[in-house]
Motif scaffolding. Structure first.
Motif, PDB file in Angstrom:
ATOM      1  N   UNK A  37       0.843  -1.207   0.000  1.00 49.77           N
ATOM      2  CA  UNK A  37       0.000   0.000   0.000  1.00 49.77           C
ATOM      3  C   UNK A  37       0.873   1.249   0.000  1.00 49.77           C
ATOM      4  N   UNK A  38       1.987   1.209   0.756  1.00 47.13           N
ATOM      5  CA  UNK A  38       2.925   2.328   0.786  1.00 47.13           C
ATOM      6  C   UNK A  38       3.551   2.558  -0.587  1.00 47.13           C
ATOM      7  N   UNK A  39       3.791   1.480  -1.330  1.00 44.74           N
ATOM      8  CA  UNK A  39       4.372   1.579  -2.664  1.00 44.74           C
ATOM      9  C   UNK A  39       3.318   1.835  -3.743  1.00 44.74           C
ATOM     10  N   UNK A  40       2.090   2.138  -3.340  1.00 42.32           N
ATOM     11  CA  UNK A  40       1.054   2.501  -4.297  1.00 42.32           C
ATOM     12  C   UNK A  40       0.147   1.362  -4.724  1.00 42.32           C
ATOM     13  N   UNK A  41       0.173   0.247  -4.018  1.00 41.68           N
ATOM     14  CA  UNK A  41      -0.664  -0.884  -4.369  1.00 41.68           C
ATOM     15  C   UNK A  41      -2.126  -0.645  -4.058  1.00 41.68           C
ATOM     16  N   UNK A  87       8.042 -15.924  -7.335  1.00 46.30           N
ATOM     17  CA  UNK A  87       6.606 -16.152  -7.134  1.00 46.30           C
ATOM     18  C   UNK A  87       6.005 -15.116  -6.188  1.00 46.30           C
ATOM     19  N   UNK A  88       6.769 -14.708  -5.185  1.00 46.04           N
ATOM     20  CA  UNK A  88       6.287 -13.682  -4.262  1.00 46.04           C
ATOM     21  C   UNK A  88       6.113 -12.347  -4.980  1.00 46.04           C
ATOM     22  N   UNK A  89       7.044 -12.010  -5.861  1.00 45.70           N
ATOM     23  CA  UNK A  89       6.920 -10.778  -6.662  1.00 45.70           C
ATOM     24  C   UNK A  89       5.660 -10.846  -7.515  1.00 45.70           C
ATOM     25  N   UNK A  90       5.449 -11.977  -8.160  1.00 46.40           N
ATOM     26  CA  UNK A  90       4.258 -12.127  -9.017  1.00 46.40           C
ATOM     27  C   UNK A  90       2.965 -12.055  -8.200  1.00 46.40           C
ATOM     28  N   UNK A  91       2.986 -12.628  -6.984  1.00 45.25           N
ATOM     29  CA  UNK A  91       1.798 -12.574  -6.123  1.00 45.25           C
ATOM     30  C   UNK A  91       1.484 -11.142  -5.726  1.00 45.25           C
ATOM     31  N   UNK A  92       2.519 -10.368  -5.401  1.00 48.61           N
ATOM     32  CA  UNK A  92       2.293  -8.965  -5.041  1.00 48.61           C
ATOM     33  C   UNK A  92       1.826  -8.146  -6.242  1.00 48.61           C
ATOM     34  N   UNK A  93       2.398  -8.431  -7.412  1.00 53.57           N
ATOM     35  CA  UNK A  93       1.961  -7.724  -8.613  1.00 53.57           C
ATOM     36  C   UNK A  93       0.484  -7.989  -8.881  1.00 53.57           C
ATOM     37  N   UNK A  94       0.076  -9.245  -8.722  1.00 54.46           N
ATOM     38  CA  UNK A  94      -1.315  -9.608  -9.013  1.00 54.46           C
ATOM     39  C   UNK A  94      -2.278  -9.063  -7.969  1.00 54.46           C
ATOM     40  N   UNK A  95      -1.900  -9.130  -6.709  1.00 55.11           N
ATOM     41  CA  UNK A  95      -2.843  -8.730  -5.663  1.00 55.11           C
ATOM     42  C   UNK A  95      -2.909  -7.225  -5.451  1.00 55.11           C
ATOM     43  N   UNK A 100       6.991  -4.490 -11.436  1.00 54.74           N
ATOM     44  CA  UNK A 100       8.042  -5.386 -10.947  1.00 54.74           C
ATOM     45  C   UNK A 100       8.914  -4.692  -9.909  1.00 54.74           C
ATOM     46  N   UNK A 101       9.322  -3.464 -10.196  1.00 54.97           N
ATOM     47  CA  UNK A 101      10.196  -2.728  -9.283  1.00 54.97           C
ATOM     48  C   UNK A 101       9.546  -2.466  -7.937  1.00 54.97           C
ATOM     49  N   UNK A 103       7.092  -4.214  -6.543  1.00 58.30           N
ATOM     50  CA  UNK A 103       6.939  -5.488  -5.833  1.00 58.30           C
ATOM     51  C   UNK A 103       8.265  -5.946  -5.238  1.00 58.30           C
ATOM     52  N   UNK A 104       9.356  -5.767  -5.983  1.00 57.02           N
ATOM     53  CA  UNK A 104      10.679  -6.116  -5.447  1.00 57.02           C
ATOM     54  C   UNK A 104      11.020  -5.183  -4.288  1.00 57.02           C
ATOM     55  N   UNK A 105      10.654  -3.921  -4.405  1.00 50.01           N
ATOM     56  CA  UNK A 105      10.865  -2.972  -3.306  1.00 50.01           C
ATOM     57  C   UNK A 105      10.125  -3.371  -2.046  1.00 50.01           C
ATOM     58  N   UNK A 106       8.910  -3.865  -2.206  1.00 50.25           N
ATOM     59  CA  UNK A 106       8.135  -4.332  -1.051  1.00 50.25           C
ATOM     60  C   UNK A 106       8.872  -5.465  -0.343  1.00 50.25           C
ATOM     61  N   UNK A 107       9.448  -6.373  -1.115  1.00 49.89           N
ATOM     62  CA  UNK A 107      10.126  -7.515  -0.521  1.00 49.89           C
ATOM     63  C   UNK A 107      11.483  -7.160   0.069  1.00 49.89           C
TER      64      UNK A 107
END
Length: 132
Positions: A37-41, A87-95, A100-101, A103-107
């Motif tokens: 959410x902080x990264x704009x999700x 897979x975690x990056x893809x899960x965050x992208x989808x949800x 990509x950047x 989602x990787x930042x979130x992780x």
């Protein structure tokens, strides 16, 4: 006797393992949801937890099976870790509809924050030791 202790320990782990897995999913899902959410999700906790559980459950089974094999288990743990990260990056992208950047930042954000605070702690403790 040692055998009785091992049996009791095994029974306790059968009860506690699902509880710990659920708490781990809830905690990591909550942290990743807040950071996304902080990264704009645009997702929510329910979508995040569902997406995480969709790959974490099968990955836990595969990791457990690979760990049984003595040499191959050690060799395959790193590639499985990379695949789990992807897979975690893809899960965050989808949800959360992230890039990509993001989602990787979130992780990577929690690790980066721990490193920064660790360095600050070492710097502060070093300066207080030299001044006394």
């Amino acid at each position: 006797t040692p055998n009785a202790f091992i049996i009791i320990l095994t029974m306790i782990s059968y009860v506690t393992a699902p509880i710990v897995a659920f708490l781990n999913l809830a905690l990591s899902g909550g942290i990743q949801n807040l950071l996304a959410r902080f990264f704009g999700g645009g997702g929510n906790f329910k979508r995040t937890a569902y997406a995480l559980s969709a790959f974490l459950a099968p990955m836990a089974v595969v990791t457990s099976l690979v760990a049984i094999v003595p040499v191959a288990g050690g060799c395959l743990s790193f590639p499985l870790g990379i695949y789990s990260f992807i897979l975690n990056v893809r899960a965050l992208k989808a949800s959360h509809s992230l890039t990509n950047g993001a989602a990787i930042g979130v992780l990577l954000a929690p690790s980066i924050l721990v490193i920064i605070f660790g360095c600050l702690f070492l710097f502060m403790s070093g300066t207080s030791l030299s001044s006394s």
